[in-house]
Scaffold this active site. Structure first.
Site, PDB file in Angstrom:
ATOM      1  N   HIS A   1       0.170   1.903 -10.279  1.00  0.00           N
ATOM      2  CA  HIS A   1      -0.751   2.618 -11.150  1.00  0.00           C
ATOM      3  C   HIS A   1      -1.413   3.786 -10.419  1.00  0.00           C
ATOM      4  O   HIS A   1      -1.578   4.868 -10.971  1.00  0.00           O
ATOM      5  CB  HIS A   1      -1.841   1.669 -11.686  1.00  0.00           C
ATOM      6  CG  HIS A   1      -1.468   1.038 -12.986  1.00  0.00           C
ATOM      7  ND1 HIS A   1      -0.566   0.006 -13.063  1.00  0.00           N
ATOM      8  CD2 HIS A   1      -1.839   1.313 -14.268  1.00  0.00           C
ATOM      9  CE1 HIS A   1      -0.415  -0.327 -14.330  1.00  0.00           C
ATOM     10  NE2 HIS A   1      -1.166   0.440 -15.079  1.00  0.00           N
TER      11      HIS A   1
ATOM     12  N   LYS B   1      -2.912 -10.885 -17.621  1.00  0.00           N
ATOM     13  CA  LYS B   1      -3.702 -12.074 -17.915  1.00  0.00           C
ATOM     14  C   LYS B   1      -5.161 -11.775 -17.639  1.00  0.00           C
ATOM     15  O   LYS B   1      -5.491 -10.907 -16.824  1.00  0.00           O
ATOM     16  CB  LYS B   1      -3.227 -13.265 -17.078  1.00  0.00           C
ATOM     17  CG  LYS B   1      -3.548 -13.149 -15.598  1.00  0.00           C
ATOM     18  CD  LYS B   1      -3.224 -14.421 -14.847  1.00  0.00           C
ATOM     19  CE  LYS B   1      -3.340 -14.252 -13.333  1.00  0.00           C
ATOM     20  NZ  LYS B   1      -4.713 -14.425 -12.819  1.00  0.00           N
TER      21      LYS B   1
END
Lengths: 177, 280
Positions: free
Chosen positions: A37, A102
């Protein structure tokens, strides 16, 4: 009812998904976690092309274990999503329609899901062996030097997921926590 | 005096890593099966069943239980009557960790510097804690610690007047704040007392205890029971999606402390509690 969906995600399908729904996802998805990222955002900042066209796509926050010879991938469950919260907006602006991870996400992310009509999928943590069953193809397409954190293009079939945050900003966790 | 070769300890480390990455301890498996029966949320039950399906598949096909194959944490309890012979123990341990992570196709998750973050590509160094204990055995306790749960762990230096209620509230609040992030159902190691590093070590060590084992210390046992009850009433449940199965176990260790202090550390482990103890 378990809904079947496939990538690239279309807005008319996305708006039907509700937080808490169980879905089975099929199609091509891309892996990226913390280090990838950072690199993607750097490319965006520099005005350069990304290693894949993000428009309509889904990013899976995962760093798999190495595949054994003859196998597609190793264990491949989700990592915790909040670490990507502050690196998600530039990708949504380029048309990213889904993320898989998650755990909880920030209030900002809920607002962005609504604004950009995208969804946050939750995969069950700690069951990476089982999830790897639904991954049929895997290819490193960028940042190979990052090892497990490289960007992979995966082909998945019926990957079991929950809708964590829907495209109206509703959050599965707000019902229970 | 008993001679033990450091290579023998190295072999235990290697063999243990090759096992615990693929096979959950029996007490954890039994607890999961038990909770599938009694969990009252449909989603929670479904998730627990997936956890069971995962450990069966992992064991049968030798796919790591979780992609986060962790940082190796090793407690060595070395009898005072033992003489270690061979290459330096920590080098031997790290060599065997590296070999296991390569041979087992395990993920290399360790970076050389917390700031510049270059992967060491062999999952070393391991974290090794040494204790000298009476006797002439060596006990090797080895765990692989994932960081989804490590990141949700917390430390506080309470005031003595905060007392038991202060401790209980801090632990429960830590679990609430963690919510779904550490992959519940979780296991809690709680260290109370000592100094900051002593409390942290006790919290980590407590994670190695067998689930449902009874704490020999009466005071600690009551704290464990109280915490279990309060935590499993939070309705966090498996993966934070609701239910009565939030903690599989709460283990408390305590130590004397200073008149001015009350350190508390909560170390959280995920449901994939991978560890093993061997005595040489």
């Amino acid at each position: 009812m378990i809904r079947k969906i496939s990538t690239p995600l279309k807005e008319e399908e996305i708006v039907l998904l509700e937080a808490g729904d169980e879905v089975l996802l099929s199609g091509y998805i891309y892996t990226a976690r913390d280090a990838a990222h950072k690199k993607l955002l750097q490319l965006i900042d520099e005005g350069k092309d990304l290693p894949f066209d993000v428009n309509g796509q889904v990013i899976f926050y995962v760093g798999p274990t190495p595949n054994k010879p003859g196998e597609v991938i190793g264990s491949a469950g989700p990592t915790t999503s909040y670490r990507m919260d502050e690196m998600t907006l530039p990708l949504l602006k380029l048309g990213l329609k889904g993320t898989i991870g998650k755990g909880k996400r920030s209030e900002d992310i809920k607002n962005y899901m609504n604004e950009y009509k995208a969804v946050y999928f939750i995969a069950i943590g700690g069951i990476g062996a089982l999830i790897s069953n639904s991954i049929k193809e895997s290819e490193i397409i960028a940042f190979e030097e990052l090892g497990t954190e490289a960007i992979r293009k995966l082909y998945v079939e019926d990957m079991p997921l929950y809708i964590g945050i829907d495209s109206y900003g509703n959050d599965i966790y707000s019902e229970v926590l | 005096m008993r001679l033990i070769q450091t290579d023998e300890i190295g072999k235990v480390v290697y063999d243990s890593l090759m096992e615990i990455n693929f096979v959950l301890p029996n007490d954890v498996k039994e607890k999961i099966i038990n909770q599938i029966e009694i969990e009252n949320s449909a989603r929670g039950k479904n998730i627990l069943s997936m956890i069971k399906e995962n450990y069966l598949l992992s064991e049968a096909k030798r796919i790591p239980l979780c992609q986060d194959t962790g940082m190796a944490v090793i407690f060595l309890d070395i009898g005072q009557g033992v003489l270690l012979e061979g290459d330096y123990i920590e080098d031997v341990i790290n060599r065997n960790v590296a070999k296991a992570y390569l041979d087992g196709y395990l993920r290399k998750s360790i970076v050389d510097s917390p700031l510049t973050r270059k992967n060491t590509n062999n999952n070393t160094p391991a974290i090794v804690h040494y204790n000298i204990v009476p006797g002439d055995d060596v006990k090797i306790s080895i765990a692989i610690k994932g960081f989804g749960s490590e990141n949700m762990s917390r430390m506080v230096l309470l005031k003595p007047s905060d007392g038991l209620e202060g401790v209980l509230d801090f632990v429960v609040d830590t679990v609430k704040k963690a919510g779904p992030n550490p992959c519940p159902p979780m296991i809690l190691g709680v260290g109370i007392g000592g100094t900051i590093e002593k409390a942290a070590l006790m919290a980590k060590h407590a994670l190695l205890r067998e689930l449902d084992s009874v704490n020999e210390d009466e005071e600690a046992r009551i704290i464990e029971e109280t915490l279990m009850e309060r935590i499993n009433s939070l309705n966090i449940g498996p993966m934070g999606m609701g239910g009565i199965t939030t903690a599989l176990g709460v283990h408390v260790e305590m130590f004397p402390t200073h008149i001015a202090g009350l350190p508390v550390v909560v170390n959280i482990n995920c449901h994939s509690s991978r560890h093993k103890e061997i005595i040489l």
